[in-house]
Each structure stands twice: as structure tokens, then as C-alpha cells.
Design a protein around this motif. Structure first.
Motif, PDB file in Angstrom:
ATOM      1  N   ILE A 117       0.857  -1.184   0.000  1.00  0.00           N
ATOM      2  CA  ILE A 117       0.000   0.000   0.000  1.00  0.00           C
ATOM      3  C   ILE A 117       0.892   1.233   0.000  1.00  0.00           C
ATOM      4  CG2 ILE A 117      -1.736   1.291   1.283  1.00  0.00           C
ATOM      5  CD1 ILE A 117      -2.683  -1.353   2.447  1.00  0.00           C
ATOM      6  N   ASP A 118       0.737   2.089  -1.002  1.00  0.00           N
ATOM      7  CA  ASP A 118       1.563   3.280  -1.124  1.00  0.00           C
ATOM      8  C   ASP A 118       1.163   4.306  -0.073  1.00  0.00           C
ATOM      9  OD1 ASP A 118       2.955   2.296  -3.287  1.00  0.00           O
ATOM     10  OD2 ASP A 118       1.487   3.050  -4.728  1.00  0.00           O
ATOM     11  N   ALA A 119       2.180   4.777   0.664  1.00  0.00           N
ATOM     12  CA  ALA A 119       1.943   5.848   1.627  1.00  0.00           C
ATOM     13  C   ALA A 119       1.878   7.179   0.877  1.00  0.00           C
ATOM     14  CB  ALA A 119       3.059   5.875   2.653  1.00  0.00           C
ATOM     15  N   VAL A 120       1.045   8.064   1.348  1.00  0.00           N
ATOM     16  CA  VAL A 120       0.913   9.371   0.710  1.00  0.00           C
ATOM     17  C   VAL A 120       2.061  10.250   1.189  1.00  0.00           C
ATOM     18  CG1 VAL A 120      -0.529  11.415   0.439  1.00  0.00           C
ATOM     19  CG2 VAL A 120      -1.586   9.147   0.588  1.00  0.00           C
ATOM     20  N   PRO A 121       2.978  10.672   0.280  1.00  0.00           N
ATOM     21  CA  PRO A 121       4.088  11.516   0.715  1.00  0.00           C
ATOM     22  C   PRO A 121       3.601  12.917   1.075  1.00  0.00           C
ATOM     23  CG  PRO A 121       4.094  11.324  -1.670  1.00  0.00           C
ATOM     24  CD  PRO A 121       3.002  10.409  -1.171  1.00  0.00           C
ATOM     25  N   VAL A 122       4.322  13.556   1.969  1.00  0.00           N
ATOM     26  CA  VAL A 122       3.982  14.915   2.373  1.00  0.00           C
ATOM     27  C   VAL A 122       4.602  15.883   1.383  1.00  0.00           C
ATOM     28  CG1 VAL A 122       4.267  16.656   4.176  1.00  0.00           C
ATOM     29  CG2 VAL A 122       3.807  14.280   4.792  1.00  0.00           C
ATOM     30  N   ASP A 123       3.772  16.703   0.746  1.00  0.00           N
ATOM     31  CA  ASP A 123       4.274  17.700  -0.185  1.00  0.00           C
ATOM     32  C   ASP A 123       5.047  18.780   0.570  1.00  0.00           C
ATOM     33  OD1 ASP A 123       3.168  16.340  -2.286  1.00  0.00           O
ATOM     34  OD2 ASP A 123       1.365  17.582  -2.410  1.00  0.00           O
ATOM     35  N   LEU A 124       5.868  19.521  -0.163  1.00  0.00           N
ATOM     36  CA  LEU A 124       6.717  20.544   0.439  1.00  0.00           C
ATOM     37  C   LEU A 124       6.367  21.903  -0.141  1.00  0.00           C
ATOM     38  CD1 LEU A 124       9.226  21.292   2.184  1.00  0.00           C
ATOM     39  CD2 LEU A 124      10.607  20.930   0.108  1.00  0.00           C
ATOM     40  N   ASP A 125       6.079  22.847   0.747  1.00  0.00           N
ATOM     41  CA  ASP A 125       5.817  24.237   0.357  1.00  0.00           C
ATOM     42  C   ASP A 125       6.927  25.092   0.966  1.00  0.00           C
ATOM     43  OD1 ASP A 125       4.671  26.504  -0.637  1.00  0.00           O
ATOM     44  OD2 ASP A 125       3.066  26.618   0.840  1.00  0.00           O
ATOM     45  N   MET A 126       7.905  25.481   0.135  1.00  0.00           N
ATOM     46  CA  MET A 126       9.127  26.113   0.632  1.00  0.00           C
ATOM     47  C   MET A 126       9.186  27.582   0.231  1.00  0.00           C
ATOM     48  SD  MET A 126      13.040  24.713   0.348  1.00  0.00           S
ATOM     49  CE  MET A 126      12.801  24.212  -1.349  1.00  0.00           C
ATOM     50  N   TYR A 127       9.551  28.430   1.184  1.00  0.00           N
ATOM     51  CA  TYR A 127       9.680  29.860   0.966  1.00  0.00           C
ATOM     52  C   TYR A 127      11.110  30.260   1.315  1.00  0.00           C
ATOM     53  CZ  TYR A 127       4.592  29.741   0.818  1.00  0.00           C
ATOM     54  OH  TYR A 127       3.287  29.463   0.481  1.00  0.00           O
ATOM     55  N   VAL A 128      11.853  30.766   0.323  1.00  0.00           N
ATOM     56  CA  VAL A 128      13.268  31.068   0.499  1.00  0.00           C
ATOM     57  C   VAL A 128      13.505  32.563   0.359  1.00  0.00           C
ATOM     58  CG1 VAL A 128      15.605  30.609  -0.328  1.00  0.00           C
ATOM     59  CG2 VAL A 128      13.885  28.801  -0.397  1.00  0.00           C
ATOM     60  N   ASP A 129      14.184  33.131   1.334  1.00  0.00           N
ATOM     61  CA  ASP A 129      14.493  34.563   1.384  1.00  0.00           C
ATOM     62  C   ASP A 129      15.553  34.908   0.337  1.00  0.00           C
ATOM     63  OD1 ASP A 129      15.066  37.182   2.063  1.00  0.00           O
ATOM     64  OD2 ASP A 129      15.124  36.798   4.219  1.00  0.00           O
ATOM     65  N   SER A 130      15.299  35.956  -0.477  1.00  0.00           N
ATOM     66  CA  SER A 130      16.254  36.410  -1.490  1.00  0.00           C
ATOM     67  C   SER A 130      16.445  37.915  -1.388  1.00  0.00           C
ATOM     68  CB  SER A 130      15.769  36.026  -2.891  1.00  0.00           C
ATOM     69  OG  SER A 130      16.718  36.379  -3.879  1.00  0.00           O
ATOM     70  N   SER A 131      16.473  38.415  -0.159  1.00  0.00           N
ATOM     71  CA  SER A 131      16.632  39.855   0.052  1.00  0.00           C
ATOM     72  C   SER A 131      18.100  40.251  -0.047  1.00  0.00           C
ATOM     73  CB  SER A 131      16.059  40.241   1.418  1.00  0.00           C
ATOM     74  OG  SER A 131      16.713  39.534   2.447  1.00  0.00           O
ATOM     75  N   GLY A 132      18.376  41.531   0.152  1.00  0.00           N
ATOM     76  CA  GLY A 132      19.725  42.044  -0.031  1.00  0.00           C
ATOM     77  C   GLY A 132      20.747  41.487   0.926  1.00  0.00           C
ATOM     78  N   SER A 133      20.326  40.913   2.041  1.00  0.00           N
ATOM     79  CA  SER A 133      21.273  40.337   3.007  1.00  0.00           C
ATOM     80  C   SER A 133      21.717  38.935   2.617  1.00  0.00           C
ATOM     81  CB  SER A 133      20.631  40.306   4.400  1.00  0.00           C
ATOM     82  OG  SER A 133      19.432  39.539   4.387  1.00  0.00           O
ATOM     83  N   MET A 134      21.169  38.404   1.525  1.00  0.00           N
ATOM     84  CA  MET A 134      21.507  37.050   1.079  1.00  0.00           C
ATOM     85  C   MET A 134      22.448  37.104  -0.124  1.00  0.00           C
ATOM     86  SD  MET A 134      19.789  35.590   3.343  1.00  0.00           S
ATOM     87  CE  MET A 134      18.402  35.945   4.438  1.00  0.00           C
ATOM     88  N   PRO A 135      23.308  36.093  -0.293  1.00  0.00           N
ATOM     89  CA  PRO A 135      24.214  36.081  -1.452  1.00  0.00           C
ATOM     90  C   PRO A 135      23.479  35.740  -2.742  1.00  0.00           C
ATOM     91  CG  PRO A 135      24.481  34.077  -0.160  1.00  0.00           C
ATOM     92  CD  PRO A 135      23.537  34.953   0.618  1.00  0.00           C
ATOM     93  N   ASN A 136      24.027  36.234  -3.857  1.00  0.00           N
ATOM     94  CA  ASN A 136      23.491  35.898  -5.176  1.00  0.00           C
ATOM     95  C   ASN A 136      23.951  34.487  -5.536  1.00  0.00           C
ATOM     96  OD1 ASN A 136      22.857  35.606  -7.868  1.00  0.00           O
ATOM     97  ND2 ASN A 136      23.659  37.572  -8.502  1.00  0.00           N
ATOM     98  N   PRO A 137      23.047  33.523  -5.661  1.00  0.00           N
ATOM     99  CA  PRO A 137      23.464  32.129  -5.904  1.00  0.00           C
ATOM    100  C   PRO A 137      24.144  31.907  -7.241  1.00  0.00           C
ATOM    101  CG  PRO A 137      21.086  32.342  -6.109  1.00  0.00           C
ATOM    102  CD  PRO A 137      21.584  33.652  -5.577  1.00  0.00           C
ATOM    103  N   GLN A 138      23.996  32.861  -8.178  1.00  0.00           N
ATOM    104  CA  GLN A 138      24.637  32.698  -9.478  1.00  0.00           C
ATOM    105  C   GLN A 138      26.089  33.162  -9.469  1.00  0.00           C
ATOM    106  OE1 GLN A 138      22.281  34.273 -12.731  1.00  0.00           O
ATOM    107  NE2 GLN A 138      20.368  33.704 -11.731  1.00  0.00           N
ATOM    108  N   ALA A 139      26.499  33.872  -8.420  1.00  0.00           N
ATOM    109  CA  ALA A 139      27.870  34.368  -8.330  1.00  0.00           C
ATOM    110  C   ALA A 139      28.646  33.669  -7.226  1.00  0.00           C
ATOM    111  CB  ALA A 139      27.870  35.880  -8.103  1.00  0.00           C
ATOM    112  N   HIS A 140      28.030  33.540  -6.054  1.00  0.00           N
ATOM    113  CA  HIS A 140      28.706  32.937  -4.912  1.00  0.00           C
ATOM    114  C   HIS A 140      27.815  31.859  -4.303  1.00  0.00           C
ATOM    115  CE1 HIS A 140      31.822  36.015  -5.029  1.00  0.00           C
ATOM    116  NE2 HIS A 140      30.858  36.906  -5.215  1.00  0.00           N
ATOM    117  N   THR A 141      28.434  30.948  -3.582  1.00  0.00           N
ATOM    118  CA  THR A 141      27.679  29.851  -2.986  1.00  0.00           C
ATOM    119  C   THR A 141      26.650  30.391  -2.005  1.00  0.00           C
ATOM    120  OG1 THR A 141      29.559  28.354  -3.189  1.00  0.00           O
ATOM    121  CG2 THR A 141      27.824  27.734  -1.652  1.00  0.00           C
ATOM    122  N   SER A 142      25.399  30.097  -2.245  1.00  0.00           N
ATOM    123  CA  SER A 142      24.309  30.458  -1.336  1.00  0.00           C
ATOM    124  C   SER A 142      23.856  29.186  -0.630  1.00  0.00           C
ATOM    125  CB  SER A 142      23.135  31.079  -2.111  1.00  0.00           C
ATOM    126  OG  SER A 142      21.996  31.177  -1.277  1.00  0.00           O
TER     127      SER A 142
END
Length: 587
Positions: A388-413
């Protein structure tokens, strides 16, 4: 210049291909070369500037025959084809080795990294041509003589790079100085040419290890020679060799990569003087070793001919970095069915229980059953039951991309990396994922609902806003406006700015009410991974931070948010692994 090649020329070059393969080994197998009869055909194959090129993607050799004729090389089919085969067999041999080679070249050419593809091409040519000239007795030196003869009088006054390069060949093949062309040479250049020839011989079986040494040898000449590329433009046959290839492995920094950028005079194996004794082998760091930044990976890939945007490179970068940390694909033992399953028929013989006879099947075989001859019985076994297949829990993810965070395309975020680890683990477990990247009020990007598309999810995670901090309350409200068919866990990755989610939205609704409704409708709880002091819930703070901490305590107390304080963004990777195991490994 002739615009089209003669049929006879094409036939003669095609006939030389088997012999060119045999120069390396009688077992060498490559697809037949693309012998382009016109410059337009060569351009369509991606060949421009040089008279030949290789493609590592499909192990191809492409030749521009009209340019071959213009350079006076019609009679050198064996030499040219054997040389191109050498790039597939010896150096670089593969896309991953091309990436490694260019990484070493770039590290040895500070401020002149743009010349790394040319230097790498000239470097690998030296190993291939020296082997073909000395061991296969091919006329490689004559090709350079032809190229020198075909150049104008003005062009023959070459700069230091080309002169040094020709002097290295003259040392390798014991030719007279200036026989292959080049400009005037002084004692310094002659010494460097001798060192270059020694390098090629000493590292003939370990050419990758000496790449940085060769680039360091050429560096001062590149600084002085503003037109270093001009004389060698017809020889750049590996410039775009890795176009279209996979990029796995290019982000790993090897142990000896930086240490290999030394001048050959300081290498005792080359100069014979007291100096560094390089390691016999070039060990590569394991998965825990140092990794490149995304912009460094992008520069290497673009120098290799990989035609990807910064965003596409970032997607590949974080996917590869996340892979070692993902949960295993789910598996479970299939229990044996308790109900016997019919497997077939076998003969019923005298002495077997009478009730085992299958009379219907026996009569179908013979209208007059003969016991022990025409009688049969059923055979039963047990089959695996359907799990019997168990119903997996879906993921609703919210990631901060404000000025205090690094740009993932330039530096490791590490926010992006943690999000990638968790999202890809959720996909492995069979869940669907919705990712929302946010910064200011109108700076929001979201996947089109809950999806199972890796590229779509990573495409959102690797974008960047860099603006103010204002949580998109309306997106949370819209996601949980109605009842969900599958449970969803809500995950926030941010810092103390996450408390803006408890402000009123644009309709005047309380963020507290929206958060409570989202948790209730999601039905699988919520987690916050926040860049906070580890003892934030007991530490004294200023007025503004204290209000933030009070809001977080309330969210934990009244709504059940599971709050994880992460003092360093690097620690998000440990959080991501633990979160993935807790939520997406089936017990």
C-alpha cells in the motif's frame, strides 16, 4: 582561396582516416570525420577560424578542406587527422579533463584568464605532435614550415608567445633555431624554450600535472605580447571542444591545482636545480574537498565552449552539489500474500489425495479420465502482496532572497543549496514541491503550484532579487485558500526578517490568521530555519530584535512552528540533511 574542395581531395582525406586511427592503435575507434567541402558547411558544423576541430560531445573530427587548401596542407591528411585523433585519445581526451585543464590554466594566468583556452590548446598540441613526430615519424614539423611560408612578410615578425612556442618544438625535435619561424630570440627566451621542451618530455605521461607550469612559463610573454593569438589562430582546434557536454565534476578543486602554478625552473624534475619536488600523482579531494564558486565554474565552462547562461550554470551547480546529500530512493520489502495463488497444473498420480483432482481440467484433456494418466491437479504458491503506497507529504518552501543574502549565481548560497537538498529529496520520496523566492512586496517568484519538475524548482531557487525584506503574505494566503487533497509541510528559510509574514496583507487580513489557516489546511506542520543566535529565545536583545524574538516565540507557542536557529548559513546544509531524513525517509 577556393570556396569548395575537390571531390578527389575529399576522397584522399577520407582514405587516410583508417591509417590515422592506426597511428594511435589498431583498436582505435572513432566516427568518420566530417570533411567539409565549403566554408559554409564548416561553419554549420561549428568550425570557424581554424582548419580543423574536435567535438568531445560526439567524439567527432571536423576539417575545413578549403582552408586546408589555402594553407597548402592538402598532402598532410594523415598528419592532420592523426593530430585531431590525438586530442580524443591523449589530451584532453574527455570533457571533464578539458575542464580540469582550463581550471589549472586559469589559475596560472592571473588577469589574463581569457587566454587560457589558447594556452591549453597549444599545450596539448605539444604532447600530441611530439609523439607523432618522434614515434610515428609523421611530418608534423613540415606543417609548421608550411604555415610559416604562407604568412605575409609583415606577419612573420611574430611576438614572444609564438616565438617561444616554435623554439620549444625546435628543441624537442633538434632543429636549427628559427627553422620553424618565429621572431628574434634572446637568451631568456632560449632558456625558457629549453625548459618548455624539458617539461613536455618529463611530464609526457602526466600532462595534467604540468599544465599550470606551462601556463606560468608563457605568462610573462602573454603580458608583453598583445597579439598573442594571431599566429596560432589556425591551430585552435579545441576552443569549443566541450560544447554541449555534461558539466559534472568541474566544480571540484584538486589538491595540486594551485600549487601547480609554478615556473618550470622551480621544478627539480625539469630544471635539475634545487626546488620543489612535485608529487608523483595528483590526488583529488573527496566529496568533502574544496569546491569552486558558481562564477568560477561558469568561467571555466564558458572557456570550454559550453554555451550556457549564468542561470543555467547555477542550476547545474546546485544540483551537483546537492546530490551527495539527498535521501536514498525509497524502497520497501514486498510482504508475501496470505492468499494462495494458482500457478498452473501438474499430473495427479495414484496415491495423491483424491480431493486434489481438478475434474474440469481433467475432463477437458480427456472425456474419459484415466486415473494417474489424464488426471491433473492445481498447483498453488504465494506471490508478493501489493504494498500500500503511503501518501508523501508535499513541500511548500519559501526562500528569502533579500539584499542580506548572497546571489546564488555568483557565490555559494547555502540557502539555495539547502533548498535544493530538501526539494530534490522530497521529489525522490514522491512528493510535489512548491518553491517561492521572495524579497520585497513585488519581488516574488514561484513555481506554478506544486510540481515535480527539477529544472523548474531549481530555476526558481537559483534566481536572485537582492531587495528589501517583506514576506509575500498573499502567496501564502492564496496557496491555502481552499482545502488540499494531499498534506503539505510549510518550510521557511530566512533570517529574522521572516516575522514580516505576521504583518497585515494588502487586504488588511492579519498575517497571524493567514499563517494559522495555512498550517491547518496544510495539515503537516511548519518549520522555520532562520539565521539567528542559537540561544535566541533566552538571549537579551535590543528593542527591535526583542520584538522579533517575541513574535517567533508566539508563533512556536500558539501555532506550533518548529523553529531552528542557524548561526552560520553554512550550517543550513546540516539542517537540510536532517530535515530530509526526518520527513522523507520511510520507516
Amino acid at each position: 582561396m577556393k570556396k569548395h574542395a575537390d571531390t578527389a581531395l575529399i576522397d584522399s582525406w577520407r582514405a587516410a582516416w583508417p591509417e590515422a586511427l592506426a597511428v594511435w592503435s589498431k583498436f582505435t575507434r572513432l566516427r568518420a570525420p566530417s570533411l567539409c567541402a565549403s566554408r559554409i558547411e564548416a561553419s554549420e558544423q561549428g568550425l570557424s577560424g581554424s582548419f580543423a576541430m574536435i567535438r568531445l560531445l560526439d567524439q567527432s573530427v571536423v576539417v575545413d578542406l578549403p582552408l586546408v587548401t589555402a594553407l597548402g596542407l592538402d598532402d598532410y591528411a594523415l598528419e592532420v587527422l592523426a593530430h585531431e585523433i590525438g586530442h580524443h585519445i591523449l589530451a584532453p581526451g574527455s570533457a571533464s579533463d578539458q575542464f580540469r585543464l582550463l581550471a589549472r590554466m586559469r589559475r596560472a594566468l592571473p588577469t589574463l584568464e581569457q587566454h587560457a583556452p589558447m594556452v591549453a590548446n597549444l599545450y596539448t598540441d605539444l604532447f600530441i605532435n611530439d609523439r607523432l613526430q618522434r614515434q610515428a615519424n609523421l611530418r608534423m614539423a613540415d606543417i609548421y614550415r608550411k604555415l610559416q611560408q604562407g604568412r605575409s612578410v609583415e606577419a612573420k615578425s611574430s611576438g614572444g608567445v609564438w616565438t617561444l612556442y616554435m623554439r620549444i618544438y625546435e628543441n624537442l625535435w633538434q632543429l636549427e633555431k628559427g627553422e620553424l619561424g618565429g621572431g628574434q630570440a634572446d637568451e631568456r627566451l632560449d632558456t625558457d624554450a629549453w625548459l618548455g621542451a624539458r617539461l613536455i618530455r618529463v611530464y609526457a605521461n602526466d600532462w595534467m600535472l604540468a599544465a599550470g607550469r606551462f601556463a606560468t612559463l608563457l605568462l610573462p610573454y602573454l603580458v608583453e605580447d598583445t597579439d598573442a593569438l594571431s599566429p596560432s589562430r589556425y591551430l585552435l582546434d579545441t576552443r569549443d571542444a566541450a560544447r554541449g557536454c555534461q558539466t559534472y565534476g568541474a566544480q571540484q578543486i584538486e589538491d595540486d591545482e594551485e600549487g601547480g602554478a609554478i615556473h618550470p625552473v622551480h621544478d627539480k624534475r625539469i630544471s635539475g636545480l634545487d626546488g620543489e619536488e612535485p608529487p608523483a600523482e595528483a590526488p583529488v579531494r573527496s566529496g568533502g574537498g574544496q569546491l569552486r564558486e558558481p562564477f568560477e565554474l561558469g568561467d571555466i565552462l564558458k572557456a570550454s565552449g559550453v554555451d550556457l547562461s549564468d542561470h543555467e550554470i547555477a542550476i547545474r551547480y546546485y544540483r551537483e552539489r546537492a546530490l551527495p546529500h539527498l535521501v536514498a530512493f525509497p524502497s520497501r520489502p514486498a510482504p508475501e500474500s496470505q492468499e494462495p495463488q494458482m500457478e498452473g497444473l501438474e499430473a495427479w498420480e495414484i496415491g495423491d489425495p483424491l480431493e486434489d483432482i481438478d475434474w474440469l481440467q481433467s475432463v477437458m484433456q480427456s472425456p474419459r479420465p484415466v486415473p494417474g494418466v489424464t488426471t491433473v491437479r492445481r498447483v498453488f504458491g504465494r506471490a508478493p502482496a501489493r504494498a500500500i503506497d503511503a501518501v508523501p507529504v508535499d513541500l511548500d518552501m519559501y526562500v528569502d532572497s533579500s539584499g542580506s543574502m548572497p546571489n546564488p549565481q555568483a557565490h555559494t548560497s547555502f540557502l539555495t543549496l539547502a533548498g535544493a537538498v530538501i526539494a530534490l529529496s522530497a521529489l525522490r520520496a514522491g512528493a510535489k514541491v512548491q518553491v517561492t523566492l521572495w524579497s520585497g512586496k513585488n519581488e516574488v517568484m514561484q513555481t506554478p503550484g506544486f510540481v515535480r519538475d527539477e529544472d523548474m524548482i531549481l530555476g526558481v531557487l537559483t534566481e536572485f532579487f537582492g531587495g528589501g525584506t517583506c514576506f509575500p503574505i498573499h502567496r501564502l494566503r492564496q496557496t491555502y485558500a481552499g482545502k488540499r487533497e494531499r498534506p503539505a509541510h510549510i518550510l521557511m528559510i530566512s533570517d529574522d526578517g521572516i516575522t514580516t509574514m505576521f504583518d497585515n496583507d494588502e487586504l488588511g487580513n492579519s498575517g497571524w490568521d493567514i499563517s494559522a489557516r495555512a498550517l491547518a489546511q496544510g495539515g503537516a506542520g511548519g518549520t522555520m530555519a532562520l539565521n539567528l543566535e542559537r540561544d535566541w529565545d533566552g538571549a537579551a536583545a535590543n528593542k527591535w530584535l526583542q520584538r522579533t524574538y517575541d513574535d517567533l516565540k508566539r508563533a512556536r507557542r500558539e501555532q506550533g512552528w518548529d523553529i531552528h536557529a542557524v548561526e552560520r548559513y553554512e550550517d543550513l546544509l546540516d539542517f537540510a540533511r536532517a530535515f530530509s531524513r526526518r520527513h522523507y525517509i520511510q520507516s
